[in-house]
Write a protein that holds these residues in place. Structure first.
Motif, PDB file in Angstrom:
ATOM      1  N   PHE A 151     -34.372 -33.693 -15.300  1.00 11.44           N
ATOM      2  CA  PHE A 151     -32.898 -33.118 -15.334  1.00 11.44           C
ATOM      3  C   PHE A 151     -32.864 -31.903 -14.746  1.00 11.44           C
ATOM      4  N   MET A 187     -38.631 -34.883 -18.816  1.00  6.77           N
ATOM      5  CA  MET A 187     -37.167 -35.001 -18.384  1.00  6.77           C
ATOM      6  C   MET A 187     -37.242 -34.509 -16.932  1.00  6.77           C
ATOM      7  N   ARG A 199     -23.849 -38.548 -20.578  1.00  6.39           N
ATOM      8  CA  ARG A 199     -24.552 -39.458 -21.533  1.00  6.39           C
ATOM      9  C   ARG A 199     -24.018 -40.995 -21.619  1.00  6.39           C
ATOM     10  N   ASN A 250     -28.014 -37.442 -14.406  1.00  9.28           N
ATOM     11  CA  ASN A 250     -27.341 -37.636 -15.632  1.00  9.28           C
ATOM     12  C   ASN A 250     -28.388 -38.230 -16.789  1.00  9.28           C
ATOM     13  N   ASP A 251     -28.101 -38.513 -17.935  1.00 11.10           N
ATOM     14  CA  ASP A 251     -28.806 -38.696 -18.999  1.00 11.10           C
ATOM     15  C   ASP A 251     -28.335 -39.842 -19.575  1.00 11.10           C
ATOM     16  N   VAL A 281     -29.899 -30.398 -18.539  1.00 12.21           N
ATOM     17  CA  VAL A 281     -29.747 -31.518 -19.638  1.00 12.21           C
ATOM     18  C   VAL A 281     -28.571 -31.371 -20.447  1.00 12.21           C
ATOM     19  N   SER A 300     -31.553 -40.336 -13.586  1.00 10.28           N
ATOM     20  CA  SER A 300     -30.412 -40.188 -14.618  1.00 10.28           C
ATOM     21  C   SER A 300     -31.086 -41.063 -15.739  1.00 10.28           C
ATOM     22  N   ASN A 301     -32.369 -40.956 -16.122  1.00 14.85           N
ATOM     23  CA  ASN A 301     -32.979 -41.499 -17.397  1.00 14.85           C
ATOM     24  C   ASN A 301     -32.675 -42.987 -17.416  1.00 14.85           C
ATOM     25  N   ALA A 349     -25.553 -32.893 -18.643  1.00 15.11           N
ATOM     26  CA  ALA A 349     -25.741 -34.169 -17.932  1.00 15.11           C
ATOM     27  C   ALA A 349     -24.779 -35.072 -18.922  1.00 15.11           C
ATOM     28  N   GLU A 377     -30.098 -41.998 -21.458  1.00 18.85           N
ATOM     29  CA  GLU A 377     -30.704 -42.173 -22.419  1.00 18.85           C
ATOM     30  C   GLU A 377     -31.776 -43.514 -22.655  1.00 18.85           C
TER      31      GLU A 377
END
Length: 580
Positions: free
Chosen positions: A3, A1, A11, A32-33, A6, A57-58, A9, A35
């Motif tokens: 971030f 990760m 989602r 952000n996440d 987390v 931001s994943n 963040a 996912e």
């Protein structure tokens, strides 16, 4: 990760309902996440969008080429370690783009044409393609350079295996250039005279050879120059004195030869001067004393000779002073350090130097790192250390000390954060302090090859390395040992009694040397499979009985000595690597 937080963040996924935001000018979703979801293709449907930041931001998967429809876009940040691309042709449609950062994005499939896609962006001012982009192509020349507005170019950590590109000299507005750790080779061509706006230049960690081009020293706007870890065979030219705006000059492991020019004294803006790991010869010029803004001076691991100029004492902002491992001679006195009130790191080791301070001198600094091994400090233990309350790393090995360690030293160490003490290869007498156990931060202790006597007191609970070999210690082996011990060297003493069974519980132990003592009894039969032991030497003791079957559990064992003595030097180097 990647971030920062987390827990904080956002989602989920971006809803297509956002398409109703037809007047959207700026969209910032960084850190952000999402996912691992894909970047929605409909983000390319905002005709007025000028700023888009989706960094860290994943997101994952391929970048949608629909982003090329954002004809008004000026700022695009897609930094991520999860994104890839099927090509970069979509970039060429972003004719208004001024800022592009795709660091970390896997661009390997676009490596053959990335430069041609980027070269179609006439307004681009900042380009960052670093940290794992996987680019392998960096052409030496271009038929036409369209990037005339480019001011910042960062291509760090790629796989170019190329020569230095001459088309960079056609970027007149370039102020920041970094192509470090990217497998560049060959020589650097002339042409830097065209880059009159260049302020930061970083080529560290390549395989560039030959001479450093003379026109680099004409770049009077430079504030940072880092050419470290290359294969140059070059001199520092007197023209270096023209670079009066330099604040950081880092030429570490560059194969530099010759002397340090006296013109170095004109660089009065320097805060960091690092020239270590070269073949520089001659004396340290007294003009270095003019560099009043220096916080870091590192001339270590060269072939410098002569006396250390006392003018170094003028450097009142100095935090780190490293002149170690050369041929510097003479005496270092209070005059050399009288005004260095901010000094934290002092390294003078491996020089034919003598450190001689007045018995009552109280230094103006509080050191954290003291590396003085293989210079002359003795015969008495240095009294100036009594004022030092912040030392974390102390090495005074092989310094001709012929004295007992004073009580105040152990008292200071017990109340401080000291982690590493090396006083080996002296003629230190006396006994070990009863206060050892209270030195809770101590991790590495080397008092080997001295004249210590008496028994071993209770040891610190966080100790990772203990070397008391080649002394005159006696009594029983310690029965309570730190579970963190990586190596334990107690050879060539007069210890009696049996081997404590706690030895078998040391799951981190890498090397054990109890040889050349008077230890008796049986070898404990309790060795466990998870033990990391690589070396065991129990030779030349009074052990008897059966070799325990559980020795067979030591799957990492390479050296087992039960009858003859082997010098610990054979494996001490490997232990140093292991605890690194």
């Amino acid at each position: 990760m990647t971030f920062e937080s987390v827990e904080a963040a956002l989602r989920g996924e971006i809803s297509p309902s956002w398409l109703s935001l037809t007047h959207l000018d700026r969209l910032d979703l960084n850190h952000n996440d999402f996912e691992g979801s894909r970047i929605p293709a409909f983000l390319g449907s905002f005709p007025k969008l000028r700023y888009l930041d989706l960094s860290w931001s994943n997101f994952s998967g391929a970048i949608p080429p629909q982003l090329g429809n954002l004809s008004s876009l000026r700022y695009l940040d897609l930094r991520s370690y999860g994104l890839t691309t099927d090509g970069l042709d979509w970039l060429s449609r972003l004719s208004s783009l001024r800022y592009l950062d795709m660091s970390g994005v896997n661009l390997s499939t676009a490596s053959h044409n990335w430069i041609h896609a980027v070269n179609r962006l006439p307004s681009l001012q900042q380009l960052y393609l670093s940290s794992g982009c996987g680019l392998t192509t960096l052409p030496a020349s271009l038929s036409h350079v369209n990037l005339t507005a480019l001011a910042a170019l960062e291509l760090r950590d790629n796989l170019f295996n190329s020569t230095f590109p001459s088309w960079l000299f056609e970027l007149p507005r370039l102020s920041y250039l970094a192509i470090s750790n990217s497998e560049l080779h060959g020589t650097i061509p002339a042409g830097f005279g065209n880059l009159t706006r260049l302020t930061r230049f970083d080529l560290t960690g390549n395989s560039l050879a030959g001479s450093i081009p003379a026109d680099i020293w004409s770049l009077t706007s430079l504030t940072l120059l880092d050419l470290s870890h290359n294969l140059f065979t070059s001199r520092l030219l007197p023209q270096i004195g023209n670079m009066t705006r330099l604040s950081q000059l880092t030429l570490v492991h560059c194969s530099l030869v010759g002397s340090i020019p006296t013109e170095i004294g004109y660089l009065t803006s320097l805060s960091d001067l690092s020239l270590s790991g070269n073949s520089l010869t001659g004396q340290i010029p007294i003009e270095i004393g003019n560099l009043s803004n220096l916080t870091n001076l590192d001339l270590s691991h060269n072939l410098l000779s002569g006396f250390i100029p006392p003018e170094i004492g003028n450097l009142s902002n100095l935090i780190t002073l490293d002149l170690s491992s050369s041929y510097l001679e003479g005496t270092v006195s209070e005059r050399h350090l009288a005004n260095t009130t901010k000094l934290i790191v002092l390294c003078l080791y491996d020089n034919p130097l003598a450190l001689q301070f007045h018995h009552n001198w109280v230094p103006p600094f509080q050191l954290q790192t003291v590396k003085l091994d293989a210079i002359k400090l003795g015969p008495t233990f240095p009294t100036w250390l009594r004022s030092q309350k912040s030392i974390m790393d102390l090495d005074m090995s092989n310094t001709s000390i012929q004295d007992a360690v004073p009580h105040w030293f152990w008292k200071n160490s017990s109340s401080s954060s000291i982690m590493d003490i090396n006083l080996s290869h002296n003629q230190i007498s006396g006994t070990l302090p009863a206060s050892f156990e209270s030195m809770t931060c101590l991790m590495f202790l080397n008092l080997s090859s001295n004249m210590l006597r008496g028994h071993i007191p209770a040891l610190p609970s966080n100790l990772q390395a203990l070397d008391l070999s080649n002394n005159s210690l006696s009594g029983s082996l310690p029965w309570t040992l730190s579970p963190l011990l990586v190596y334990l060297f107690l050879s060539r003493n007069y210890f009696r009694g049996s081997i404590p069974p706690d030895i078998c519980d040391l799951q981190q132990l890498y090397a054990l040397d109890l040889s050349n003592n008077q230890i008796s009894g049986e070898i404990p039969n309790c060795w466990r499979e998870a033990t990391k032991l690589f070396f065991v030497n129990l030779a030349n003791n009074r052990l008897w009985g059966k070799i325990p079957d559980t020795i067979g559990n030591l799957s990492n064992l390479e050296f087992l000595h039960l009858t003859t003595t082997v010098s610990p030097d054979v494996f001490r180097r490997r232990c140093d690597i292991a605890i690194g």
